[in-house]
Motif scaffolding. Structure first.
Motif, PDB file in Angstrom:
ATOM      1  N   ASP A  26       0.826  -1.215   0.000  1.00  0.00           N
ATOM      2  CA  ASP A  26       0.000   0.000   0.000  1.00  0.00           C
ATOM      3  C   ASP A  26       0.856   1.258   0.000  1.00  0.00           C
ATOM      4  O   ASP A  26       0.599   2.196  -0.757  1.00  0.00           O
ATOM      5  N   CYS A  27       1.855   1.309   0.868  1.00  0.00           N
ATOM      6  CA  CYS A  27       2.717   2.501   0.943  1.00  0.00           C
ATOM      7  C   CYS A  27       3.544   2.649  -0.330  1.00  0.00           C
ATOM      8  O   CYS A  27       3.785   3.765  -0.795  1.00  0.00           O
ATOM      9  N   GLU A  30       1.262   4.048  -2.965  1.00  0.00           N
ATOM     10  CA  GLU A  30       0.992   5.457  -2.664  1.00  0.00           C
ATOM     11  C   GLU A  30       2.156   6.341  -3.105  1.00  0.00           C
ATOM     12  O   GLU A  30       1.950   7.440  -3.626  1.00  0.00           O
ATOM     13  N   ARG A  31       3.379   5.863  -2.914  1.00  0.00           N
ATOM     14  CA  ARG A  31       4.544   6.642  -3.328  1.00  0.00           C
ATOM     15  C   ARG A  31       4.644   6.742  -4.842  1.00  0.00           C
ATOM     16  O   ARG A  31       5.002   7.783  -5.380  1.00  0.00           O
ATOM     17  N   PRO A  34       0.242   8.531  -6.163  1.00  0.00           N
ATOM     18  CA  PRO A  34      -0.655   9.100  -5.151  1.00  0.00           C
ATOM     19  C   PRO A  34      -1.995   9.501  -5.769  1.00  0.00           C
ATOM     20  O   PRO A  34      -2.067   9.788  -6.967  1.00  0.00           O
ATOM     21  N   LEU A  92      -4.865   8.597   3.686  1.00  0.00           N
ATOM     22  CA  LEU A  92      -4.836   7.936   2.377  1.00  0.00           C
ATOM     23  C   LEU A  92      -6.215   7.396   2.004  1.00  0.00           C
ATOM     24  O   LEU A  92      -6.647   7.526   0.850  1.00  0.00           O
ATOM     25  N   ARG A  96      -8.099   8.703  -1.383  1.00  0.00           N
ATOM     26  CA  ARG A  96      -8.507   7.787  -2.458  1.00  0.00           C
ATOM     27  C   ARG A  96     -10.004   7.899  -2.743  1.00  0.00           C
ATOM     28  O   ARG A  96     -10.430   7.915  -3.894  1.00  0.00           O
TER      29      ARG A  96
END
Length: 133
Positions: A26-27, A30-31, A34, A92, A96
């Motif tokens: 997930d991270c 996101e990076r 985004p 986050l 989203r």
């Protein structure tokens, strides 16, 4: 092992390396990608898809997206922090799901007195429908 960003446990073999950081999936995503609320192509695509499907208002939204919409409708204009607190969301998760509402032209953000607020699409800052929209 733990994710460098969120500190969640990462199952063995599922870690992602990004700029010398071990991240969960997930991270990592996101990076790399985004959420983008102001995306002209996404707005066009969402509006066209919804029109073709005969969707209006909250038709086709997830329960969470409907909850965010309903909270903004009842309490708006609101801050992102108010939504996150009320619905127990992470930043986050809100980003989203808010991006979907924005792309469907159901809600949007605006700045007032140096503060970013969120309201329903087509409402003035007092929460009343703006006839000029």
């Amino acid at each position: 092992m733990l994710c460098t960003k969120c500190n969640n446990e990462i199952p063995e073999g599922e870690q992602c390396l990004h700029r010398n950081q071990l991240l969960c999936e997930d991270c990592y995503l996101e990076r790399l990608e985004p959420p983008r609320t102001c995306d002209v192509a996404a707005v066009h695509s969402a509006k066209l898809s919804r029109k073709m499907a005969g969707q209006e208002g909250t038709d086709g939204l997830t329960e969470l997206q409907k909850s965010i919409y309903d909270y903004i409708k009842a309490e708006g204009p609101v801050t992102a922090e108010q939504i996150m607190n009320k619905l127990s969301l992470t930043k986050l998760q809100l980003e989203r799901n808010f991006a979907i509402l924005r792309h469907c032209e159901l809600a949007h953000g605006f700045r007032e007195n140096g503060k970013i607020l969120i309201k329903l699409w087509g409402e003035d800052t007092l929460g009343k429908m703006n006839i000029a929209d």
